[in-house]
Design a protein around this motif. Structure first.
Motif, PDB file in Angstrom:
ATOM      1  N   VAL A 109       0.837  -1.204   0.000  1.00  0.00           N
ATOM      2  CA  VAL A 109       0.000   0.000   0.000  1.00  0.00           C
ATOM      3  C   VAL A 109       0.870   1.252   0.000  1.00  0.00           C
ATOM      4  O   VAL A 109       0.606   2.219  -0.730  1.00  0.00           O
ATOM      5  CB  VAL A 109      -0.957   0.006   1.217  1.00  0.00           C
ATOM      6  CG1 VAL A 109      -1.737   1.316   1.284  1.00  0.00           C
ATOM      7  CG2 VAL A 109      -1.926  -1.172   1.136  1.00  0.00           C
ATOM      8  N   THR A 110       1.932   1.244   0.808  1.00  0.00           N
ATOM      9  CA  THR A 110       2.819   2.403   0.885  1.00  0.00           C
ATOM     10  C   THR A 110       3.545   2.637  -0.432  1.00  0.00           C
ATOM     11  O   THR A 110       3.622   3.768  -0.928  1.00  0.00           O
ATOM     12  CB  THR A 110       3.843   2.217   2.026  1.00  0.00           C
ATOM     13  OG1 THR A 110       3.144   2.006   3.249  1.00  0.00           O
ATOM     14  CG2 THR A 110       4.732   3.433   2.165  1.00  0.00           C
ATOM     15  N   LEU A 111       4.090   1.563  -1.028  1.00  0.00           N
ATOM     16  CA  LEU A 111       4.795   1.700  -2.304  1.00  0.00           C
ATOM     17  C   LEU A 111       3.849   2.144  -3.412  1.00  0.00           C
ATOM     18  O   LEU A 111       4.229   2.931  -4.287  1.00  0.00           O
ATOM     19  CB  LEU A 111       5.457   0.364  -2.678  1.00  0.00           C
ATOM     20  CG  LEU A 111       6.651  -0.042  -1.811  1.00  0.00           C
ATOM     21  CD1 LEU A 111       7.116  -1.442  -2.167  1.00  0.00           C
ATOM     22  CD2 LEU A 111       7.794   0.946  -1.981  1.00  0.00           C
ATOM     23  N   ARG A 112       2.621   1.648  -3.358  1.00  0.00           N
ATOM     24  CA  ARG A 112       1.619   2.063  -4.341  1.00  0.00           C
ATOM     25  C   ARG A 112       1.384   3.571  -4.252  1.00  0.00           C
ATOM     26  O   ARG A 112       1.273   4.267  -5.268  1.00  0.00           O
ATOM     27  CB  ARG A 112       0.315   1.310  -4.082  1.00  0.00           C
ATOM     28  CG  ARG A 112      -0.789   1.588  -5.098  1.00  0.00           C
ATOM     29  CD  ARG A 112      -2.104   1.015  -4.611  1.00  0.00           C
ATOM     30  NE  ARG A 112      -2.046  -0.425  -4.492  1.00  0.00           N
ATOM     31  CZ  ARG A 112      -2.710  -1.134  -3.585  1.00  0.00           C
ATOM     32  NH1 ARG A 112      -3.478  -0.532  -2.701  1.00  0.00           N
ATOM     33  NH2 ARG A 112      -2.600  -2.441  -3.553  1.00  0.00           N
ATOM     34  N   THR A 113       1.324   4.087  -3.021  1.00  0.00           N
ATOM     35  CA  THR A 113       1.138   5.525  -2.818  1.00  0.00           C
ATOM     36  C   THR A 113       2.349   6.308  -3.299  1.00  0.00           C
ATOM     37  O   THR A 113       2.227   7.360  -3.930  1.00  0.00           O
ATOM     38  CB  THR A 113       0.881   5.819  -1.328  1.00  0.00           C
ATOM     39  OG1 THR A 113      -0.212   5.035  -0.872  1.00  0.00           O
ATOM     40  CG2 THR A 113       0.558   7.280  -1.101  1.00  0.00           C
ATOM     41  N   MET A 114       3.547   5.785  -3.020  1.00  0.00           N
ATOM     42  CA  MET A 114       4.779   6.440  -3.460  1.00  0.00           C
ATOM     43  C   MET A 114       4.858   6.526  -4.982  1.00  0.00           C
ATOM     44  O   MET A 114       5.392   7.489  -5.539  1.00  0.00           O
ATOM     45  CB  MET A 114       5.985   5.677  -2.915  1.00  0.00           C
ATOM     46  CG  MET A 114       6.155   5.779  -1.411  1.00  0.00           C
ATOM     47  SD  MET A 114       7.424   4.671  -0.768  1.00  0.00           S
ATOM     48  CE  MET A 114       8.908   5.399  -1.448  1.00  0.00           C
ATOM     49  N   LEU A 115       4.300   5.523  -5.662  1.00  0.00           N
ATOM     50  CA  LEU A 115       4.305   5.511  -7.121  1.00  0.00           C
ATOM     51  C   LEU A 115       3.232   6.401  -7.720  1.00  0.00           C
ATOM     52  O   LEU A 115       3.135   6.549  -8.936  1.00  0.00           O
ATOM     53  CB  LEU A 115       4.135   4.074  -7.628  1.00  0.00           C
ATOM     54  CG  LEU A 115       5.337   3.146  -7.400  1.00  0.00           C
ATOM     55  CD1 LEU A 115       4.955   1.699  -7.627  1.00  0.00           C
ATOM     56  CD2 LEU A 115       6.486   3.549  -8.319  1.00  0.00           C
ATOM     57  N   GLY A 116       2.382   6.978  -6.866  1.00  0.00           N
ATOM     58  CA  GLY A 116       1.395   7.937  -7.340  1.00  0.00           C
ATOM     59  C   GLY A 116       0.032   7.374  -7.648  1.00  0.00           C
ATOM     60  O   GLY A 116      -0.829   8.073  -8.191  1.00  0.00           O
ATOM     61  N   LEU A 117      -0.215   6.091  -7.299  1.00  0.00           N
ATOM     62  CA  LEU A 117      -1.525   5.493  -7.562  1.00  0.00           C
ATOM     63  C   LEU A 117      -2.457   5.765  -6.391  1.00  0.00           C
ATOM     64  O   LEU A 117      -2.155   5.426  -5.254  1.00  0.00           O
ATOM     65  CB  LEU A 117      -1.389   3.979  -7.774  1.00  0.00           C
ATOM     66  CG  LEU A 117      -2.672   3.206  -8.065  1.00  0.00           C
ATOM     67  CD1 LEU A 117      -3.330   3.713  -9.342  1.00  0.00           C
ATOM     68  CD2 LEU A 117      -2.384   1.713  -8.183  1.00  0.00           C
ATOM     69  N   ASP A 118      -3.600   6.383  -6.662  1.00  0.00           N
ATOM     70  CA  ASP A 118      -4.559   6.725  -5.616  1.00  0.00           C
ATOM     71  C   ASP A 118      -5.954   6.346  -6.072  1.00  0.00           C
ATOM     72  O   ASP A 118      -6.438   6.828  -7.095  1.00  0.00           O
ATOM     73  CB  ASP A 118      -4.492   8.222  -5.318  1.00  0.00           C
ATOM     74  CG  ASP A 118      -5.326   8.629  -4.115  1.00  0.00           C
ATOM     75  OD1 ASP A 118      -6.054   7.770  -3.584  1.00  0.00           O
ATOM     76  OD2 ASP A 118      -5.248   9.804  -3.716  1.00  0.00           O
TER      77      ASP A 118
END
Length: 433
Positions: A109-118
């Motif tokens: 979840v954290t890496l997904r957020t870091m990659l800009g996916l929301d």
């Protein structure tokens, strides 16, 4: 914090040129999470199959089978102890596996957020409490509930081992281990079932506590749910956000040491010696609610809460609930906070979290609201006094009598003229009533 990712990693340094590295990390975490989930499900199914096959053997009418189980029954305590210990070890394995799955889920979840996916705030197709649709890593929990799939190993092992114990001991009232016909200790079949259940419950649930969870806290939350008293749903995320505010004050080089000393001096002189709760303060608070006694003892109206109790109420207890029940849970959570955090941690969490005036929550907003610039701000004793008076001022108004009472109560040296000038300026700016 400038970006959403920084909310989960305050020292976040992700740069566009590192995107491929982050993508590889994301893919690896996803593979590990998927493989661990599969292993968890497969082992659970195997365990369920073994228990399902094993228990019917006790009811078998075949002669050879009966002879085997007669031997087991004659040594019921020994064989049952072996099965009980094996079950406990197996349950501990499931706990560790569930922790790994949760950690990898949070990482995803954290890496997904870091990659800009929301996925946004409205979840019509992907549930935000599962890895697939979560935008907050703290929604992925170690323990999801007794009726969820993750608790299946606990129920299978607890019911299975209890059933085996009962089947091997049901024909005898008491079982014992003895040497030369001298009993070392005895145990009834019912006592054995209770021991098995409680032990497995502790092995499973206690080891699935999150970073700040304890059995004491969980009991309080369970009691609150039975009483239909509302507490915040996610304690871990609430604590994290408060800690993040402490980090932000450090990042901005805000010096609030004067605020700490004046806060303790006025609000809770026994802060460093009490256990999160002060009986003396509670009695004083109760007396202050009675008008006659309030006048006799020259008190201002208060709830008798310590700093730790006030923190418990601010962070974890929604407002507009029964004040007497609320006080009980304030005490319960304050005891937990005192056990789990150092005094300095509690003090910092309190200062960055409490309400300093209407809609002014936390020290950061309070400094901006009352004094303007926050970067590298050093709070003077007089500025600190005003903030302390504001946070304990339930009406949000300017009352000179109250201010004089608190100044006289304080043992810290304060300049009254400077304090009056601060209040005059705030009134002119219409920042206080």
């Amino acid at each position: 914090m400038d970006t959403k990712a920084e909310q989960y990693y305050p020292s976040y340094t992700f740069k566009p040129e590192n995107r491929d590295v982050v993508l590889l990390e994301f893919e690896e975490a996803q593979k590990i999470a998927n493989s661990q989930t599969k292993v968890y499900g497969q082992v659970t199914n195997i365990l369920l199959a073994v228990i399902t096959v094993l228990i019917p053997l006790f009811f078998s009418q075949e002669k050879e089978t009966n002879q085997t189980f007669n031997i087991i029954k004659e040594n019921a305590l020994f064989f049952s102890t072996i099965i009980f210990l094996f079950g406990a070890l197996l349950l501990r394995y499931f706990v560790d596996l569930q922790k790994q799955i949760t950690i990898n889920g949070r990482k995803l979840v954290t890496l997904r957020t870091m990659l800009g996916l929301d996925y946004g705030h409205i979840h019509l197709t992907l549930p935000n409490w599962r890895v697939e649709g979560a935008t907050n890593p703290f929604t992925i929990k170690y323990f999801n509930g007794w009726l969820m799939f993750q608790s299946m190993p606990f129920w299978v092992l607890t019911i299975g081992v209890n059933a085996i114990w009962w089947l091997t001991t049901k024909d005898r009232n008491v079982h014992s281990i003895s040497i030369n016909d001298t009993p070392l200790f005895t145990i009834s079949w019912l006592t054995g079932n209770v021991i098995i259940t409680i032990t497995y419950l502790l092995v499973f649930r206690r080891n699935l506590n999150d970073t700040h969870e304890t059995s004491f806290l969980n009991i309080g939350r369970f009691i609150a749910s039975l009483m239909r008293f509302k507490l915040v749903e996610n304690f871990e995320y609430t604590i994290y956000r408060a800690k993040l505010e402490v980090f932000e004050m450090s990042r901005l080089n805000v010096n609030f040491e004067n605020l700490k000393s004046i806060l303790i001096d006025i609000e809770d002189k026994c802060f460093y010696t009490n256990k999160g709760v002060s009986i003396k303060a509670l009695l004083r608070g109760a007396i202050s609610q009675i008008k006659y006694l309030k006048k006799v003892f020259h008190l201002i109206e208060s709830g008798g809460s310590t700093i730790t109790m006030q923190l418990a109420r601010t962070l974890f207890i929604p407002s507009n609930q029964n004040k007497y029940i609320r006080k009980i849970f304030e005490i319960w959570i304050a005891i937990w906070l005192n056990r789990k955090f150092t005094k300095q941690e509690i003090l910092n969490l309190y200062i960055v979290s409490v309400r300093y005036d209407y809609a002014v929550m936390g020290l950061s907003k309070a400094i901006k609201h009352f004094y303007g610039n926050i970067n590298k701000k050093i709070l003077t004793p007089e500025e600190s006094f005003v903030l302390v008076e504001r946070l304990s001022n339930v009406t949000g108004t300017h009352k000179q009598e109250r201010i004089n009472y608190l100044i006289n109560k304080s043992t810290v040296e304060l300049d009254l003229s400077k304090i009056n000038r601060i209040y005059q300026t705030l009134k002119e700016q219409k920042k206080i009533k």
